[in-house]
Design a protein around this motif. Sequence first.
Motif, PDB file in Angstrom:
ATOM      1  N   GLN A   1       0.436  -0.890   0.041  1.00  0.00           N
ATOM      2  CA  GLN A   1      -0.135   0.018   0.177  1.00  0.00           C
ATOM      3  C   GLN A   1       0.793   1.129  -0.247  1.00  0.00           C
ATOM      4  N   LEU A   2       0.212   2.139  -0.733  1.00  0.00           N
ATOM      5  CA  LEU A   2       0.973   3.532  -0.431  1.00  0.00           C
ATOM      6  C   LEU A   2       0.827   4.024   0.654  1.00  0.00           C
ATOM      7  N   ALA A   3       1.771   4.990   0.952  1.00  0.00           N
ATOM      8  CA  ALA A   3       1.648   5.490   2.260  1.00  0.00           C
ATOM      9  C   ALA A   3       1.243   6.854   1.939  1.00  0.00           C
TER      10      ALA A   3
ATOM     11  N   SER B   1      -1.326   2.499  -9.712  1.00  0.00           N
ATOM     12  CA  SER B   1      -1.068   2.802  -8.537  1.00  0.00           C
ATOM     13  C   SER B   1      -0.820   1.728  -7.996  1.00  0.00           C
ATOM     14  N   GLY B   2      -1.192   0.720  -8.552  1.00  0.00           N
ATOM     15  CA  GLY B   2      -0.071  -1.292  -7.415  1.00  0.00           C
ATOM     16  C   GLY B   2      -1.193  -1.444  -6.777  1.00  0.00           C
ATOM     17  N   MET B   3      -2.168  -1.018  -6.294  1.00  0.00           N
ATOM     18  CA  MET B   3      -3.056  -1.239  -4.978  1.00  0.00           C
ATOM     19  C   MET B   3      -4.572  -2.259  -5.349  1.00  0.00           C
ATOM     20  N   ASP B   4      -4.728  -2.694  -4.982  1.00  0.00           N
ATOM     21  CA  ASP B   4      -5.865  -3.584  -4.523  1.00  0.00           C
ATOM     22  C   ASP B   4      -7.457  -2.620  -4.616  1.00  0.00           C
ATOM     23  N   GLU B   5      -8.257  -3.197  -5.187  1.00  0.00           N
ATOM     24  CA  GLU B   5     -10.004  -1.872  -3.949  1.00  0.00           C
ATOM     25  C   GLU B   5      -9.549  -1.409  -2.659  1.00  0.00           C
TER      26      GLU B   5
ATOM     27  N   THR C   1      -7.040   1.327  -2.188  1.00  0.00           N
ATOM     28  CA  THR C   1      -7.345   2.181  -2.894  1.00  0.00           C
ATOM     29  C   THR C   1      -7.715   3.045  -1.768  1.00  0.00           C
ATOM     30  N   ALA C   2      -9.140   2.366  -1.356  1.00  0.00           N
ATOM     31  CA  ALA C   2     -10.267   3.156  -0.602  1.00  0.00           C
ATOM     32  C   ALA C   2      -9.897   3.368   0.578  1.00  0.00           C
ATOM     33  N   ALA C   3      -9.136   3.173   1.247  1.00  0.00           N
ATOM     34  CA  ALA C   3      -8.052   3.487   2.609  1.00  0.00           C
ATOM     35  C   ALA C   3      -7.056   4.176   2.164  1.00  0.00           C
ATOM     36  N   TRP C   4      -6.745   4.635   0.852  1.00  0.00           N
ATOM     37  CA  TRP C   4      -5.809   5.864   0.566  1.00  0.00           C
ATOM     38  C   TRP C   4      -6.149   6.729   0.753  1.00  0.00           C
ATOM     39  N   ILE C   5      -7.968   6.877   0.300  1.00  0.00           N
ATOM     40  CA  ILE C   5      -8.204   8.249  -0.705  1.00  0.00           C
ATOM     41  C   ILE C   5      -9.001   8.566   0.443  1.00  0.00           C
ATOM     42  N   GLU C   6      -9.784   7.635   1.568  1.00  0.00           N
ATOM     43  CA  GLU C   6      -9.571   8.310   2.459  1.00  0.00           C
ATOM     44  C   GLU C   6      -9.222   8.085   3.635  1.00  0.00           C
ATOM     45  N   LYS C   7      -8.109   8.467   4.226  1.00  0.00           N
ATOM     46  CA  LYS C   7      -7.161   8.819   4.563  1.00  0.00           C
ATOM     47  C   LYS C   7      -6.529  10.392   3.901  1.00  0.00           C
ATOM     48  N   THR C   8      -6.336  10.271   3.146  1.00  0.00           N
ATOM     49  CA  THR C   8      -5.417  11.402   2.118  1.00  0.00           C
ATOM     50  C   THR C   8      -6.599  12.247   2.042  1.00  0.00           C
ATOM     51  N   SER C   9      -7.523  12.639   1.839  1.00  0.00           N
ATOM     52  CA  SER C   9      -8.952  13.319   1.672  1.00  0.00           C
ATOM     53  C   SER C   9      -9.307  13.734   2.913  1.00  0.00           C
TER      54      SER C   9
END
Length: 203
Positions: free
Chosen positions: A19-21, A163-167, A170-178
């Motif tokens: 997962q992306l940081a 992006s190299g991540m699964d669904e 991806t959802a977790a990264w978007i939620e935290k970064t938003s």
Amino acid sequence: MRFLALGLALLTSLAAHAQLATPVEAIDLAMAKPLKYVGLYKSPGSESGTMKSCVFRNDDVTVVYEYCRKVEAPAVSLRIFVHASNSSVNIYAEGALDPSQIRRDFYFDPLWRVRSAFNLPSFKLAMTPAELRAYEIETKNQIGCSVFFMENMGLYERCFADSGMDEAATAAWIEKTSAFWHEPSESWYEFQKLLRTKVEAAL
């Protein structure tokens, strides 16, 4: 101790999953251990050809601070390479005053953005400033995942196919970064002030 404990927990999590940081994870790792000055290089994106980027590093991250000069630039632009996740986080902000002196309410929304991407195979943990400059050029058009504001369209939150991540990741990264885009962590403000002191001491 607070950032050190957070850092240990984050390293375990990031190493266990592809997962992306997120920005908060990257910042907390950067603050968990002392950052050492590595050097600087001329920014390839500098129109004048004189703007420099400073490089700092600890065991867990490499930090590139753009617009590196004693007098603060009207924008903060930095990139944190998180070693455990083999990814990087780019953060850019402009506001009504020097960016490290203001809070989120004074940022210009269209000029406040976050992007993350996995590192390319050419990235190495102990890269020199010259090598990081070459890597910056190589990854100029890298996309990955982004959160930023677009005029007349609102907030843009997306991870591209590369992006190299699964669904779920991806959802977790978007939620935290938003959430960070709307209301940055206190560590974000602390980190900017820390970097300013390091820049001023290094130059």
